[in-house]
Write a protein that holds these residues in place. Structure first.
Motif, mmCIF file in Angstrom:
data_model
loop_
_atom_site.group_PDB
_atom_site.id
_atom_site.type_symbol
_atom_site.label_atom_id
_atom_site.label_comp_id
_atom_site.label_asym_id
_atom_site.label_seq_id
_atom_site.Cartn_x
_atom_site.Cartn_y
_atom_site.Cartn_z
ATOM 1 N N PRO A 21 0.808 -1.226 0.000
ATOM 2 C CA PRO A 21 0.000 0.000 0.000
ATOM 3 C C PRO A 21 0.842 1.278 0.000
ATOM 4 C CG PRO A 21 -0.947 -1.593 1.500
ATOM 5 C CD PRO A 21 0.366 -2.163 1.047
ATOM 6 N N GLU A 22 1.922 1.304 0.760
ATOM 7 C CA GLU A 22 2.759 2.506 0.829
ATOM 8 C C GLU A 22 3.377 2.810 -0.540
ATOM 9 O OE1 GLU A 22 3.520 -0.350 2.682
ATOM 10 O OE2 GLU A 22 2.312 0.250 4.395
ATOM 11 N N GLN A 23 3.750 1.759 -1.253
ATOM 12 C CA GLN A 23 4.339 1.886 -2.585
ATOM 13 C C GLN A 23 3.310 2.455 -3.569
ATOM 14 O OE1 GLN A 23 5.333 -1.957 -4.206
ATOM 15 N NE2 GLN A 23 6.972 -1.153 -5.479
ATOM 16 N N VAL A 24 2.088 1.945 -3.507
ATOM 17 C CA VAL A 24 1.021 2.414 -4.400
ATOM 18 C C VAL A 24 0.728 3.884 -4.126
ATOM 19 C CG1 VAL A 24 -1.409 2.158 -5.035
ATOM 20 C CG2 VAL A 24 0.006 0.119 -4.652
ATOM 21 N N THR A 25 0.584 4.247 -2.867
ATOM 22 C CA THR A 25 0.289 5.636 -2.502
ATOM 23 C C THR A 25 1.381 6.563 -2.995
ATOM 24 O OG1 THR A 25 -0.961 4.909 -0.569
ATOM 25 C CG2 THR A 25 -0.190 7.192 -0.570
ATOM 26 N N LYS A 26 2.646 6.190 -2.801
ATOM 27 C CA LYS A 26 3.787 7.002 -3.254
ATOM 28 C C LYS A 26 3.738 7.207 -4.768
ATOM 29 C CE LYS A 26 8.837 6.793 -3.505
ATOM 30 N NZ LYS A 26 9.060 6.457 -4.914
ATOM 31 N N GLU A 27 3.488 6.138 -5.511
ATOM 32 C CA GLU A 27 3.442 6.226 -6.974
ATOM 33 C C GLU A 27 2.269 7.089 -7.438
ATOM 34 O OE1 GLU A 27 5.572 5.036 -9.232
ATOM 35 O OE2 GLU A 27 6.841 3.821 -7.938
#
Length: 99
Positions: free
Chosen positions: A59-65
């Motif tokens: 989730p953190e990766q998706v939000t950052k992208e």
């Protein structure tokens, strides 16, 4: 469900006096405007190529992208909720007796 990220490349050729003029003309165009320019306008374009692709599993990766492409980070909130649920279930099955 993870989120898939694809980076696409599209080549356009246009007749302008300078490179800066061409860059300026295309810099702020929407995809629909580019399509019109190469379909009925004076420019020509190639097919789309996939330059890179990756699975965003956290989730953190998706939000950052999402934030990097101008979203507030919430576009896939429903999918991210399911992803977190799946991770939680996997953790619970990895630790018998702790679920």
């Amino acid at each position: 469900m993870p989120v898939q990220k694809l980076v696409l490349q599209f080549t356009v050729m246009c007749a302008t006096d300078t490179l800066e003029e061409a860059v300026s003309a295309y810099a702020d165009m929407e995809l629909s405007e580019i399509e019109e320019s190469i379909s009925v306008g004076e420019d020509i374009g190639s097919g789309i190529k996939i330059i890179s692709s990756e699975t965003l599993s956290f989730p953190e990766q998706v939000t950052k992208e999402l934030i990097e492409i101008g979203n507030d980070g919430s576009f896939f909130d429903c999918e991210l909720g399911r992803l977190v649920d799946l991770e939680d279930r996997a953790d619970a099955t990895d630790k018998p007796g702790e679920a």
